[in-house]
Enzyme design. Structure first.
Site, short mmCIF file in Angstrom:
data_model
loop_
_atom_site.label_atom_id
_atom_site.label_comp_id
_atom_site.label_asym_id
_atom_site.label_seq_id
_atom_site.Cartn_x
_atom_site.Cartn_y
_atom_site.Cartn_z
N ASP A 177 -6.88 4.41 -4.62
CA ASP A 177 -7.58 4.29 -3.33
C ASP A 177 -8.17 5.68 -3.12
O ASP A 177 -8.36 6.42 -4.11
CB ASP A 177 -6.61 3.88 -2.21
CG ASP A 177 -7.32 3.43 -0.93
OD1 ASP A 177 -7.71 2.26 -0.83
OD2 ASP A 177 -7.51 4.26 -0.01
N LYS A 226 0.86 -1.20 0.00
CA LYS A 226 0.00 0.00 0.00
C LYS A 226 0.89 1.23 0.00
O LYS A 226 2.03 1.16 0.44
CB LYS A 226 -0.90 0.02 1.25
CG LYS A 226 -2.11 0.91 1.13
CD LYS A 226 -3.27 0.20 0.48
CE LYS A 226 -4.39 1.13 0.13
NZ LYS A 226 -5.59 0.36 -0.31
#
Ligand code: NDP
Ligand code: 2IT
Length: 461
Positions: A181, A141
């Site tokens: 995201d 991430k």
């Protein structure tokens, strides 16, 4: 002395519990102040006690202490120049958490709240989510504390180019594959892909997912997370003879995940009455008008409060948590972490909610999850319910490798199949490890086992 099977079992459970406690305490002391990361680890480790009791080899090999430590955490400076000529400096992150089953894979978040702890919680969850999809993708991430709100296109481009100038040293189609995201959608992915291509040379399509269709993106990736969440909730509902048809649904957020969760829920016959952004929420008893929502959010990038200017019968309320006071059959939190706390969960239960599907990552606090489970609400945890986005990202990587693309219908059919397999595997793991019906435990265990076995096979690395 004869030791009964039960006493044996409880001894093993005791050993597993104390192992898990020790590792969790060390996570807290080694990662001070990273509360979201602690929360994500707590949820996982509590679920895994029966796994370590049944398979002590994972304990002996130190799988848990390895899996909670990122393989690599990269932090970097992102300097850029705003439209007034002023130098701005943001912070960039990429956590490469676990590569046991495939290249690191996970989105990039651009939001002022981003810090190392947030990125670590998201990267940690991604390990188990990606494993649940059944595809060969590890956990990663990244992101930045850059706030895209109110920035011009040119500013967003300059920032993302600076961000990628550093990030490109660490990623690649077989190493680490970022995607979107919060705050990172098609526009940002496009600018980042352009900069990566310019610096590295060659057209390595598989380095990012969520790309535009004209340069290597997959059909149905935009819709995948929201659609997938609804497919997952539909599986839960079917197990009780229920369905979306005729149900009242509340969806928080109004970004990528929310919009396509709303679209699919409406197509399945639901009445979606509310959605939100970080300023407030809209309640439209006639049903949210999807065309207005898409235009306001996807094209005009406006606030949700503007919805009521076009639909004056609808109500706008300031503040986010009020959305959970609206009576509904199905709640789909699709905005951000910890948006449903214990008090909101209790109100939802009092109002008769039957199912909760987490489109966002970790949107329910640990206390809220306990409220839902204790009340017998069908609860689809994030790692399982929102895995459709990253699953279709992996399909995008597969298509890029093949230099071929599937039709929308083909990708959507694969997505449906993946979501129902995740559902079945989570149900099965929950039963096998003594928590029938608890999909939090089931998803955590099913996701963990695949990664743990790969780590065992690969030695101490
Ligand atoms: P978007 O940026 O497209 O939309 C985010 C939405 O959530 C916006 O409506 C935003 O409002 C709202 N929001 C963001 N932060 C907050 C906050 N702190 N408080 C209240 N509302 C907030 O992001 P996505 O739709 O992509 O992501 C939503 C969630 O889904 C995140 O948790 C993400 O991690 C998760 N997720 C996303 C996937 C994907 O494929 N995109 C895949 C799996 C999970 P505002 O515009 O006012 O900020
Ligand atoms: O949280 C997530 O799963 C995502 N933001 C999507 C990640 C991806 O690589 O598609």
């Amino acid at each position: 002395m004869i030791i009964t099977e039960q006493a044996m079992e409880s001894q093993e459970m005791k050993a597993a519990r104390s192992y898990v406690k020790e590792v969790y305490e060390s996570v807290i002391s080694r990662n001070p102040g990273e509360t979201e990361f602690h929360q994500a680890v707590k949820e996982i480790v509590d679920s895994l006690v029966p796994v370590f009791a049944k398979h002590p080899q994972y304990m002996h090999r130190g799988i848990l202490e390895s899996i909670v430590e990122p393989e690599r955490m990269i932090t970097f400076r992102v300097p850029w120049v705003d439209d007034e000529g002023k130098v701005r400096v943001n912070r960039g992150f990429r956590v490469q958490f676990n590569s046991a089953i495939g290249p690191y894979k996970g989105g990039l978040r651009f939001h002022p709240s981003v810090n190392g702890g947030i990125i670590k919680f998201l990267g940690f969850e991604q390990i188990f989510k990606n494993s649940l999809t059944g595809q060969p993708i590890g956990g990663g991430k990244g992101g930045s504390d850059f706030d895209p709100k109110g920035k011009s296109d040119a500013e967003v481009m300059r920032f993302t180019q600076s961000f990628m100038t550093e990030l490109c040293k660490y990623i690649g189609p077989d190493e680490d594959v970022p995607a979107g995201d919060i705050g990172v959608g098609a526009r940002e992915i496009g600018y980042m892909f352009g900069q990566y291509k310019r610096i590295r040379g060659g057209h390595e399509a598989g380095v990012l997912t969520g790309k535009g269709i004209v340069y290597g993106g997959s059909l149905a990736r935009t819709e995948a997370t929201g659609y997938g969440t609804v497919y997952f909730v539909d599986e839960m509902l079917k197990s009780k003879g229920l369905s979306f048809e005729g149900s009242t649904v509340v969806v928080s957020g109004s970004g990528n995940v929310s919009i396509y969760a709303i679209e699919k829920a409406i197509r399945m016959g639901a009445h979606v009455v509310a959605c939100s952004d970080s300023n407030g929420y809209v309640y439209d008893k006639n049903g949210i008008n999807l065309a207005t929502l898409k235009r306001l959010k996807e094209i005009e990038r406006k606030r949700i409060s503007e919805y009521v200017l076009e639909h004056p019968h609808a109500e706008y309320h300031e503040g986010c948590s009020g959305i959970w006071t609206i009576p509904c059959d199905i709640a789909l939190p699709c905005a951000t972490q910890n948006e449903i706390d214990e008090a909101s969960a209790k109100i939802l239960v009092e109002n008769g909610v039957k199912a909760v599907g987490e489109g966002a990552n970790m949107p329910s606090t640990l206390e809220a999850i306990d409220v839902f489970l204790a009340a017998g609400v069908l609860f689809g945890p994030a790692k399982a319910a929102n895995a459709g986005g990253v699953a279709v990202s992996a399909l995008e990587m597969a298509q890029n490798s093949m230099r071929y693309s599937w039709t929308f219908e083909e990708v959507d059919a694969k997505l449906q199949n993946i979501m129902s397999t995740i559902y079945r595997n989570s149900v099965k793991a929950a039963e096998e490890y003594g928590h029938p019906g608890n999909l939090v435990v089931g998803a955590n265990i099913a996701g963990f086992l695949r990664v743990a076995d790969a780590m065992m096979a690969q030695g101490i690395v």
